[in-house]
Design an enzyme around this catalytic site. Structure first.
Site, PDB file in Angstrom:
ATOM      1  N   LYS A 176       0.751  -1.148  -0.115  1.00 46.76           N
ATOM      2  CA  LYS A 176       0.110   0.174  -0.049  1.00 46.76           C
ATOM      3  C   LYS A 176       0.917   1.362   0.011  1.00 46.76           C
ATOM      4  O   LYS A 176       2.040   1.359   0.493  1.00 46.76           O
ATOM      5  CB  LYS A 176      -0.992  -0.002   1.273  1.00 46.76           C
ATOM      6  CG  LYS A 176      -1.848  -0.900   1.256  1.00 46.76           C
ATOM      7  CD  LYS A 176      -2.932  -0.576   2.592  1.00 46.76           C
ATOM      8  CE  LYS A 176      -3.773  -1.985   2.742  1.00 46.76           C
ATOM      9  NZ  LYS A 176      -4.785  -1.638   1.973  1.00 46.76           N
ATOM     10  N   ARG A 250     -10.684 -11.398   1.486  1.00 46.78           N
ATOM     11  CA  ARG A 250     -11.332 -12.400   1.104  1.00 46.78           C
ATOM     12  C   ARG A 250     -10.677 -13.896   0.983  1.00 46.78           C
ATOM     13  O   ARG A 250     -11.506 -14.969   1.083  1.00 46.78           O
ATOM     14  CB  ARG A 250     -11.814 -12.021  -0.520  1.00 46.78           C
ATOM     15  CG  ARG A 250     -10.859 -12.105  -1.342  1.00 46.78           C
ATOM     16  CD  ARG A 250     -10.884 -11.153  -2.769  1.00 46.78           C
ATOM     17  NE  ARG A 250     -11.433  -9.672  -2.113  1.00 46.78           N
ATOM     18  CZ  ARG A 250     -11.577  -8.805  -3.164  1.00 46.78           C
ATOM     19  NH1 ARG A 250     -11.577  -9.238  -4.691  1.00 46.78           N
ATOM     20  NH2 ARG A 250     -11.622  -7.690  -2.807  1.00 46.78           N
TER      21      ARG A 250
END
Length: 372
Positions: A176, A250
């Site tokens: 990130k 996920r």
């Protein structure tokens, strides 16, 4: 209002219940409004450290006053548990590790006599939870799969609530930007929410069985970290091609969902997760995005949201979106086409791991933190 009361160092309030106004909502405002997270700050000797911890209700009819009192006590209890969950989320990630989350869950179990289990990496490997383990590979903090169970009766329906517990998310190899990375301690807000809910379940003892599952790990970077292009086999046997290691939520949730459905056979299952930045693009910080395979389950969530002052908004799960998540070399890919329905991509991916069990996915990335 709360700031004014703090200015005058108020610790006790008397509430007139003879007029028709929502006293429990007033109590909610007091408990939530007083919240401060100052665990790491050196105390200011001159600052007011007290809080409103004594509220007296006065009224004319004892029966109605008792009902009001019971409602206020319930409101205060739920809000105290919400504040407890906020403490978990606000804690620095070097303190709030997967092991610490497991400790907090174990404490809840001990306090309210709930069943507790915690799968370590070895047990997860034996069960084939390679999606979750792949995320954890880059961190020195061992992953945990935490299970709390409240059982009231064999013939009562069972609701499973699953909370994403990524205690810090660097993005992994797909790292990130640094500007806001410190906020990624909040990537376990789903876990904090469901654990806070289990405190309330333990206190109020509802007439429904409740199962709480928290898959927890860090998503970090070292020489062992999962790489873009890796392929893993999840608990239910589906293979997943990793194209972006920052779509890790996920991956931990899919093993947890498949395990929960397979091992515990709940009647309904709801997962709560800070899953995508895309839900903030769609809804800002004003609502959670929800995807559901069951209309009545969604209607229940929407009704609960209306009662509590939350906001939810339903996204579709059309088959067109399912095609987006097909892998080139595996059954699934963990991301779909860039800038296309990214929140829905996460939902349709998770749908592949719940079978026929009525399921709803709450993407709370916009409402977990960042709201003014």
């Amino acid at each position: 209002g709360i700031e004014a009361l703090r200015t005058y160092r108020v610790t006790r309030l008397v509430v007139d219940c003879t007029t028709r106004w929502p006293v429990p909502a007033f109590i909610e405002g007091i408990v939530l409004g007083q919240y401060r997270f100052e665990r790491y700050k050196t105390p200011d000797a001159d600052a007011f450290a007290g809080e409103i911890d004594d509220v007296v209700l006065v009224g004319e009819k004892p029966a109605s006053l008792q009902r009001e009192l019971d409602a206020c006590r319930y409101s205060a209890r739920v809000c105290a548990n919400a504040n407890w969950a906020r403490d978990l989320a606000n804690a620095a990630s070097n303190d709030m590790t997967p092991a610490q989350l497991a400790f907090e869950a174990h404490t809840i179990a001990d306090t309210y006599k709930l069943a507790y289990d915690c799968l370590d990496a070895g047990r997860m490997a034996e069960l084939g939870m390679n999606a979750l383990l792949g995320v954890a590979k880059g961190s020195k903090e061992p992953p945990k799969l935490i299970v709390l169970s409240y059982h009231v009766a064999h013939d009562a329906p069972t609701l499973a609530i699953v909370g994403k517990g990524i205690t810090f998310d660097t993005g992994g190899i797909s790292i990130k930007p640094s500007d806001s990375m410190h906020e990624m301690k909040y990537d376990m807000c789903g876990a904090a929410a469901v654990l806070g809910a289990m405190k309330t379940v333990g206190q109020t003892k509802p007439n429904v069985n409740v199962l709480c599952v928290v898959p927890s790990s860090e998503n970090c970077v070292d020489g062992n970290a999962q790489k873009p292009g890796d392929i893993v086999r999840a608990y239910n046997g589906k293979t997943i091609e990793i194209h972006n290691t920052d779509a890790e939520g996920r991956l931990v949730l899919c093993d947890a969902l498949a395990y929960t459905v397979d091992q515990y056979r709940p009647d309904k299952i709801v997962d709560v997760a800070t899953l995508t930045g895309g839900v903030i693009v769609a809804l800002g910080h004003y609502a959670a995005g929800v995807m559901a395979t069951d209309d009545s389950l969604y209607a229940g969530l929407e009704s609960a949201a209306d009662v509590t002052g939350e906001r939810v908004w339903r996204f579709p799960l059309w088959d067109d979106y399912v095609k987006m998540m097909e892998g080139e070399h595996a059954d699934l890919c963990n991301i779909g086409p860039s800038r296309q329905a990214s929140s829905i991509q996460g939902g349709v991916f998770l749908k592949e791991f719940v079978g026929e069990t009525p399921w709803a996915h709450i993407d709370m990335a916009g409402t977990a933190w960042g709201a003014k």
